[in-house]
Design an enzyme around this catalytic site. Sequence first.
Site, PDB file in Angstrom:
ATOM      1  N   SER A  27      51.861  13.951  52.762  1.00 23.79           N
ATOM      2  CA  SER A  27      51.444  14.494  54.051  1.00 23.79           C
ATOM      3  C   SER A  27      52.218  15.711  54.514  1.00 23.79           C
ATOM      4  CB  SER A  27      51.510  13.403  55.116  1.00 23.79           C
ATOM      5  OG  SER A  27      50.279  12.725  55.166  1.00 23.79           O
ATOM      6  N   TYR A  41      47.718   8.443  63.945  1.00 19.16           N
ATOM      7  CA  TYR A  41      47.777   9.230  62.716  1.00 19.16           C
ATOM      8  C   TYR A  41      46.527   9.001  61.879  1.00 19.16           C
ATOM      9  CZ  TYR A  41      50.112  11.584  58.845  1.00 19.16           C
ATOM     10  OH  TYR A  41      50.456  12.470  57.851  1.00 19.16           O
ATOM     11  N   SER A  42      45.837  10.075  61.545  1.00 19.42           N
ATOM     12  CA  SER A  42      44.594   9.948  60.776  1.00 19.42           C
ATOM     13  C   SER A  42      44.477  11.075  59.769  1.00 19.42           C
ATOM     14  CB  SER A  42      43.379   9.969  61.708  1.00 19.42           C
ATOM     15  OG  SER A  42      42.181   9.961  60.950  1.00 19.42           O
ATOM     16  N   ASN A  43      44.457  10.709  58.495  1.00 14.31           N
ATOM     17  CA  ASN A  43      44.283  11.710  57.444  1.00 14.31           C
ATOM     18  C   ASN A  43      42.909  12.362  57.494  1.00 14.31           C
ATOM     19  OD1 ASN A  43      46.787  11.554  55.544  1.00 14.31           O
ATOM     20  ND2 ASN A  43      46.320   9.441  56.083  1.00 14.31           N
ATOM     21  N   GLY A 103      56.082  12.399  53.874  1.00 14.03           N
ATOM     22  CA  GLY A 103      54.877  12.100  53.120  1.00 14.03           C
ATOM     23  C   GLY A 103      55.044  10.874  52.256  1.00 14.03           C
TER      24      GLY A 103
END
Length: 374
Positions: A90, A186-188, A328
């Site tokens: 990330s 949190y959202s990818n 990440g």
Amino acid sequence: MRKSLPGKKIIATGSLVALLAATTATPALAVSGAHHDVDRALKTLVRDGVPGAQATVTSPSGRTWSEREGVGNVETGTPFPHGSKFRAASITKTFVAVVVLQLVAEGKVRLDTPIDRYLPGLVKGNGNDGTKITVRQLLQHTSGIYNYLRDLDLEEWRHRGAEPEELVAIGLAHPPLFAPGTNWSYSNTNYIIAGMLIEKLTGRSVATEIRSRITKPLGLRDTSLPSRGDEGLPHPHARGYAPGPGGHTDYTEFDPSAAGASGGLISTGADLNRFYGALVDGRVLQRAELAEMQRTVPAPVGLPGARYGLGIASVPLSCGGTFWGHGGNIVGYANLSGAVPHGRRVNVVVNLNPAPPKVEDDLTKALDTGFCAR
């Protein structure tokens, strides 16, 4: 920020330990003491279960040194390689946010304009509404859009890869977690959409934009966003492992497009130190856009005082002040990276993920040690 998921789910690419460093003076780098403290922190990581670990520290003058412990290959017992390349996961988000903010500076996109203006009809269904979600909310994780990685089965996607539209569809199959701008989660999926925005506005791939705007100008020769089907890591690299029945399971090779603009980057500790140093020192973004990036909201990630901006976060240090950066987690690798403005830059990486909570705490402490050791 813990992302451990049971069974065969892919590990979310955003363990967020992102830090700012003090506007106050950074402790002078006494090499012998700092080396000893960092080495001890890495030994703790290995003792608590990671095969290997590396810390890379860059002083305010630009001098870089590293410490390594443990092995990079559990079968051969070879040491964790110096200058190891790894999946930065990330940390990709900071690079993507930088590109979007450069496009803001060029007048090609506005942060507070709904994403539907640029990608009409993409964000819709199950209560998701792109006419009400701004570009800023995507970059700051205040959109409310579901994180697609929670539903991604590693064994199904490891060698299959994915197109961004597929990943977004997984996220949008769920209703939003909250109304846009009213909370933080949190959202990818947010950054897959941000990558699609970059490609729509520039007509070029996210990888090309990162290369031309960031890695080439800064001389980051070991940093890249691989394309679909490029499953390997350049040498030298440590093998990446996940806990498995009776030992470690090797997950070094897999298709990075399952993470894409949310977490597919490959890099090194030295490159990431150079990147975050240049960013917080004002050499990557113009002043106005850097200020927007550093406008933060509270981020409930299990770290006291953590706040999230646009693809970057701040977390207090034990020695006073804070630093800016990101972390990440992706299956096989976990790392934390950041910089103090005009001060130290630190990266710590391990070749095990998911990892027990004790290891996650050790990783955070190792990063803090890199900044605070005298």
